[in-house]
Write an enzyme that holds these catalytic residues in place. Structure first.
Site, PDB file in Angstrom:
ATOM      1  N   ASN A 152       0.801  -1.218   0.000  1.00  0.00           N
ATOM      2  CA  ASN A 152       0.000   0.000   0.000  1.00  0.00           C
ATOM      3  C   ASN A 152       0.841   1.279   0.000  1.00  0.00           C
ATOM      4  O   ASN A 152       0.400   2.306  -0.483  1.00  0.00           O
ATOM      5  CB  ASN A 152      -0.975   0.008   1.188  1.00  0.00           C
ATOM      6  CG  ASN A 152      -0.339  -0.437   2.484  1.00  0.00           C
ATOM      7  OD1 ASN A 152       0.201  -1.543   2.578  1.00  0.00           O
ATOM      8  ND2 ASN A 152      -0.378   0.404   3.481  1.00  0.00           N
ATOM      9  N   GLN A 180      -4.870  -3.946  -2.058  1.00  0.00           N
ATOM     10  CA  GLN A 180      -4.416  -2.919  -3.003  1.00  0.00           C
ATOM     11  C   GLN A 180      -4.342  -3.428  -4.441  1.00  0.00           C
ATOM     12  O   GLN A 180      -4.158  -2.636  -5.364  1.00  0.00           O
ATOM     13  CB  GLN A 180      -3.044  -2.378  -2.588  1.00  0.00           C
ATOM     14  CG  GLN A 180      -3.059  -1.547  -1.312  1.00  0.00           C
ATOM     15  CD  GLN A 180      -3.844  -0.247  -1.445  1.00  0.00           C
ATOM     16  OE1 GLN A 180      -4.137   0.223  -2.557  1.00  0.00           O
ATOM     17  NE2 GLN A 180      -4.208   0.337  -0.322  1.00  0.00           N
ATOM     18  N   THR A 238     -25.966 -11.052  10.461  1.00  0.00           N
ATOM     19  CA  THR A 238     -26.843 -10.682   9.348  1.00  0.00           C
ATOM     20  C   THR A 238     -26.036  -9.954   8.281  1.00  0.00           C
ATOM     21  O   THR A 238     -25.272  -9.044   8.586  1.00  0.00           O
ATOM     22  CB  THR A 238     -27.988  -9.782   9.861  1.00  0.00           C
ATOM     23  OG1 THR A 238     -28.694 -10.533  10.855  1.00  0.00           O
ATOM     24  CG2 THR A 238     -28.936  -9.393   8.737  1.00  0.00           C
ATOM     25  N   CYS A 326       5.093  11.548  13.179  1.00  0.00           N
ATOM     26  CA  CYS A 326       5.670  12.123  14.383  1.00  0.00           C
ATOM     27  C   CYS A 326       5.092  11.365  15.575  1.00  0.00           C
ATOM     28  O   CYS A 326       3.912  11.458  15.870  1.00  0.00           O
ATOM     29  CB  CYS A 326       5.326  13.603  14.469  1.00  0.00           C
ATOM     30  SG  CYS A 326       6.329  14.447  15.677  1.00  0.00           S
TER      31      CYS A 326
HETATM   32  C1  LIG Z   1      -6.688  -0.674   3.472  1.00  0.00           C
HETATM   33  C2  LIG Z   1      -5.917  -1.928   3.599  1.00  0.00           C
HETATM   34  C3  LIG Z   1      -6.312  -2.934   4.503  1.00  0.00           C
HETATM   35  C4  LIG Z   1      -7.468  -2.768   5.448  1.00  0.00           C
HETATM   36  O1  LIG Z   1      -8.716  -2.824   4.829  1.00  0.00           O
HETATM   37  P1  LIG Z   1      -9.997  -2.241   5.602  1.00  0.00           P
HETATM   38  O2  LIG Z   1     -11.153  -2.586   4.734  1.00  0.00           O
HETATM   39  O3  LIG Z   1      -9.783  -0.775   5.743  1.00  0.00           O
HETATM   40  O4  LIG Z   1     -10.050  -2.940   6.936  1.00  0.00           O
HETATM   41  C5  LIG Z   1      -5.575  -4.086   4.542  1.00  0.00           C
HETATM   42  N1  LIG Z   1      -4.515  -4.262   3.739  1.00  0.00           N
HETATM   43  C6  LIG Z   1      -4.108  -3.332   2.849  1.00  0.00           C
HETATM   44  C7  LIG Z   1      -2.934  -3.608   1.978  1.00  0.00           C
HETATM   45  C8  LIG Z   1      -4.792  -2.129   2.768  1.00  0.00           C
HETATM   46  O5  LIG Z   1      -4.372  -1.197   1.917  1.00  0.00           O
END
Ligand SMILES: *Cc1c(COP(=O)(O)O)cnc(C)c1O
Length: 387
Positions: A152, A180, A238, A326
């Site tokens: 990511n 991603q 659900t 930070c």
């Molecule tokens: C955003 C992300 C997640 C988490 O997904 P969510 O639906 O926000 O819980 C996990 N892995 C990667 C690589 C991501 O970019």
């Protein structure tokens, strides 16, 4: 001025068609898919359609290989915990040091609280996995391997099909966090040895709080969320019908846009990257130059605080994210850039720009107009020194 959104790896805007598609499932077709009447059946049918659309996007052989969850984080947790549970005689996990916190934090927790050994396979300067170390870690003690499809922060793509085949040789399960990758890269799971795959709606113009876990037919699985019998006993609770319908629509659109839009997005990304490197001295792109997501660029500006760049870009209406944070008064590098051994002073100045099909060429031009000045000003007034 309309804000310029270049933080699509954090989340994406819901496509208007996705939103429209979800609406009927709040008021008219609000039924519970488990109910035995027509109002419930309508929800059940919509969920089935969504499952088929997702199946098409990731090339799954069967639609029932897809289980809907609350998102990428839940899918990651469910996959890894199940992998350990179905294989109690195996107590090791193989993963990478550049995983999303959803995998990284869970693995660290398991290491601390259970008798689980975690192998974190090193990556090189480009973020590429060390194959020899991976091969060495693969033994019959490994219950599950979890390595992301694409990173990511840098966009680096891992050769997961190959990695899955290697895991198979020692009988270990292979899971990939493809949050991603799904919607950005063509994926055909039926032609791979991947056992489980996580994806998330809000990273592909779907709604937040909904995702899916692909579980290959025949792979043993223990549910993380226990309760009712929804999702073939794989995920109780659900069903989030509007969310699932939205995710299905987003999957359909992603497949439709895949070729054409990804090329355009890549050309915007390349234009920004080239422009920044030309205009700003002592800057370079991190990640694998050969295997990288088409929408992502992570540029390291040496000797400047990336968080400050992000802050000032935000004042110009430009949204991006920085590779430093930070924490308790001192600046720290991202765990990804640290694992890649990117020098401290450059990693602290890392800024990630991530595109989507909604971005325009004039937005790139605007970023190229303001960023060089911001970096220069910050370098002049607040230089970051080594050590
Ligand atoms: C955003 C992300 C997640 C988490 O997904 P969510 O639906 O926000 O819980 C996990 N892995 C990667 C690589 C991501 O970019």
């Amino acid at each position: 001025m309309r804000p310029i959104y270049l933080d699509n790896n954090a989340t994406t805007r819901v496509d208007a068609e996705v939103f429209q598609g979800m609406l009927p499932f709040f008021i008219d077709q609000f039924g519970n898919a488990s109910s035995m009447h027509d109002i419930g059946a309508a929800a059940g049918k919509a969920i089935k359609t969504a499952r088929r659309k997702l199946q098409a996007l990731i090339g799954a052989k069967f639609d029932h290989e897809i289980t809907f969850t609350s998102g990428g984080t839940e899918s990651d947790n469910a996959a890894i915990l199940s992998g350990l549970e179905v294989n109690p005689e195996r107590t090791e996990i193989v993963t990478s040091p550049v995983e999303h916190p959803a995998v990284r934090t869970l693995c660290a927790h398991l290491e601390k609280t259970r008798c689980v050994k975690v192998h974190r396979i090193p990556v090189d300067h480009y973020g590429r996995l060390d194959f020899d170390a991976y091969r060495a870690a693969l033994t019959h003690r490994v219950a599950i391997v979890s390595i992301m499809w694409a990173n990511n922060e840098t966009g680096t793509i891992f050769p997961v099909a190959k990695l899955a085949e290697m895991a198979k040789e020692v009988g270990a399960l292979f899971h990939t966090d493809a949050v991603q990758a799904v919607g950005k890269l063509p994926i055909d799971l039926k032609s791979t040895a991947i056992d489980m795959l996580s994806l998330s709606g809000h990273k592909l113009h779907g709604p937040k709080g909904v995702g899916a876990l692909y579980i290959r037919r025949g792979v043993p699985f223990h549910a993380l969320i226990k309760g009712g019998r929804q999702e073939r006993d794989r995920r109780a609770g659900t069903e989030n019908t509007p969310g699932i319908v939205g995710l299905g629509k987003a999957a359909e659109l992603a497949l439709q846009y895949m070729d054409k839009e990804n090329k355009r997005v890549k050309s915007l990304r390349d234009r920004l990257e080239k422009g920044l490197l030309e205009r700003i001295p002592k800057s370079f792109v991190t990640g694998d130059p050969l295997a990288r997501l088409p929408n992502t660029t992570n540029v390291a500006f040496d000797r400047v605080d990336g968080e400050a760049i992000q802050f000032l870009l935000n004042r110009h209406g430009i949204a991006c994210s920085s590779g430093s944070a930070c924490t308790s008064g001192s600046l720290v590098r991202s765990h990804v850039l640290r694992a890649m051994n990117i020098p401290h002073t450059a990693a602290l100045g890392a800024v990630r720009f991530s595109f989507s099909r909604y971005n325009l060429e004039e937005e790139v031009d605007r970023v190229l107009e303001v960023t060089p000045e911001i970096v220069k000003k910050l370098r002049d007034s607040f230089p970051i020194s080594a050590g």
